[in-house]
Design a protein around this motif. Structure first.
Motif, mmCIF file in Angstrom:
data_model
loop_
_atom_site.group_PDB
_atom_site.id
_atom_site.type_symbol
_atom_site.label_atom_id
_atom_site.label_comp_id
_atom_site.label_asym_id
_atom_site.label_seq_id
_atom_site.Cartn_x
_atom_site.Cartn_y
_atom_site.Cartn_z
ATOM 1 N N UNK A 1 63.546 184.623 140.577
ATOM 2 C CA UNK A 1 62.298 184.317 139.881
ATOM 3 C C UNK A 1 61.078 184.765 140.666
ATOM 4 N N UNK A 2 61.130 184.599 141.987
ATOM 5 C CA UNK A 2 60.016 185.032 142.826
ATOM 6 C C UNK A 2 59.879 186.561 142.808
ATOM 7 N N UNK A 3 60.988 187.269 142.815
ATOM 8 C CA UNK A 3 60.941 188.736 142.766
ATOM 9 C C UNK A 3 60.365 189.203 141.434
ATOM 10 N N UNK A 4 60.816 188.609 140.328
ATOM 11 C CA UNK A 4 60.247 188.956 139.026
ATOM 12 C C UNK A 4 58.753 188.639 138.980
ATOM 13 N N UNK A 5 58.361 187.527 139.574
ATOM 14 C CA UNK A 5 56.950 187.163 139.618
ATOM 15 C C UNK A 5 56.124 188.161 140.409
ATOM 16 N N UNK A 6 56.650 188.614 141.541
ATOM 17 C CA UNK A 6 55.938 189.613 142.335
ATOM 18 C C UNK A 6 55.820 190.940 141.592
ATOM 19 N N UNK A 7 56.869 191.320 140.875
ATOM 20 C CA UNK A 7 56.807 192.538 140.062
ATOM 21 C C UNK A 7 55.742 192.396 138.983
ATOM 22 N N UNK A 8 55.682 191.235 138.353
ATOM 23 C CA UNK A 8 54.679 191.003 137.308
ATOM 24 C C UNK A 8 53.266 191.074 137.880
ATOM 25 N N UNK A 9 53.050 190.490 139.053
ATOM 26 C CA UNK A 9 51.721 190.516 139.665
ATOM 27 C C UNK A 9 51.329 191.937 140.049
ATOM 28 N N UNK A 10 52.277 192.682 140.633
ATOM 29 C CA UNK A 10 51.977 194.069 141.025
ATOM 30 C C UNK A 10 51.684 194.936 139.804
ATOM 31 N N UNK A 11 52.472 194.781 138.740
ATOM 32 C CA UNK A 11 52.241 195.578 137.530
ATOM 33 C C UNK A 11 50.919 195.199 136.862
ATOM 34 N N UNK A 12 50.597 193.910 136.882
ATOM 35 C CA UNK A 12 49.324 193.473 136.302
ATOM 36 C C UNK A 12 48.148 194.023 137.108
ATOM 37 N N UNK A 13 48.267 194.027 138.419
ATOM 38 C CA UNK A 13 47.204 194.592 139.259
ATOM 39 C C UNK A 13 47.038 196.086 138.987
ATOM 40 N N UNK A 14 48.146 196.781 138.807
ATOM 41 C CA UNK A 14 48.079 198.201 138.490
ATOM 42 C C UNK A 14 47.441 198.433 137.126
ATOM 43 N N UNK A 15 47.813 197.608 136.149
ATOM 44 C CA UNK A 15 47.241 197.752 134.802
ATOM 45 C C UNK A 15 45.744 197.475 134.816
ATOM 46 N N UNK A 16 45.319 196.507 135.598
ATOM 47 C CA UNK A 16 43.892 196.187 135.661
ATOM 48 C C UNK A 16 43.123 197.274 136.404
ATOM 49 N N UNK A 17 43.701 197.794 137.485
ATOM 50 C CA UNK A 17 42.989 198.788 138.285
ATOM 51 C C UNK A 17 42.860 200.135 137.571
ATOM 52 N N UNK A 18 43.803 200.463 136.722
ATOM 53 C CA UNK A 18 43.760 201.767 136.047
ATOM 54 C C UNK A 18 43.159 201.686 134.652
ATOM 55 N N UNK A 19 42.996 200.551 134.076
ATOM 56 C CA UNK A 19 42.326 200.309 132.786
ATOM 57 C C UNK A 19 42.599 201.363 131.725
ATOM 58 N N UNK A 20 43.756 201.260 131.136
ATOM 59 C CA UNK A 20 44.068 202.142 130.027
ATOM 60 C C UNK A 20 44.836 203.387 130.400
ATOM 61 N N UNK A 21 44.830 203.770 131.666
ATOM 62 C CA UNK A 21 45.569 204.968 132.055
ATOM 63 C C UNK A 21 47.017 204.659 132.409
ATOM 64 N N UNK A 22 47.353 203.386 132.505
ATOM 65 C CA UNK A 22 48.726 202.980 132.815
ATOM 66 C C UNK A 22 49.189 201.946 131.783
ATOM 67 N N UNK A 23 49.433 202.407 130.519
ATOM 68 C CA UNK A 23 49.799 201.438 129.483
ATOM 69 C C UNK A 23 51.160 200.788 129.724
#
Length: 104
Positions: free
Chosen positions: A21-43
């Motif tokens: 669960x912690x690994x899945x959570x870390x993946x979710x946080x990293x992917x969310x950070x990437x989605x926020x930082x790229x704003x539309x370029x990483x759908x």
């Protein structure tokens, strides 16, 4: 000698569920950070974050349900620690979940 039996069967499964669960959570946080930082370029990052978040929630729910079962089952039983053998099916499910996230 003490007459208090310390019960460890199921502890490995509980640790594996919490770690998954912690690994899945870390993946979710990293992917969310990437989605926020790229704003539309990483759908895909948003879809990965959403899927990993759902897998993390499901895993933590399974961990909580198992802990409630484990805590309420009373004293230790002699014989095979069958609960620890449940780690192998969990590892297969965890690997399938990681593969699914990779495919997204």
């Amino acid at each position: 000698m003490s007459d208090i039996a310390i019960r460890f069967d199921g502890l490995i499964l509980l640790i594996a569920l919490a770690a998954g669960g912690a690994i899945y959570g870390l993946i979710a946080i990293a992917a969310l950070a990437l989605a926020i930082s790229r704003r539309g370029t990483a759908p895909r990052a948003g879809r990965v974050a959403r899927a990993a978040g759902m897998l993390a929630i499901a895993t933590f729910a399974a961990c909580e349900l198992f802990f409630v079962y484990w805590a309420g089952s009373g004293t230790g039983k002699t014989g095979t620690n069958w609960l620890d053998l449940m780690v192998f099916p969990w590892l297969i499910l965890f690997t399938a979940g990681c593969w699914r996230l990779w495919r997204i």
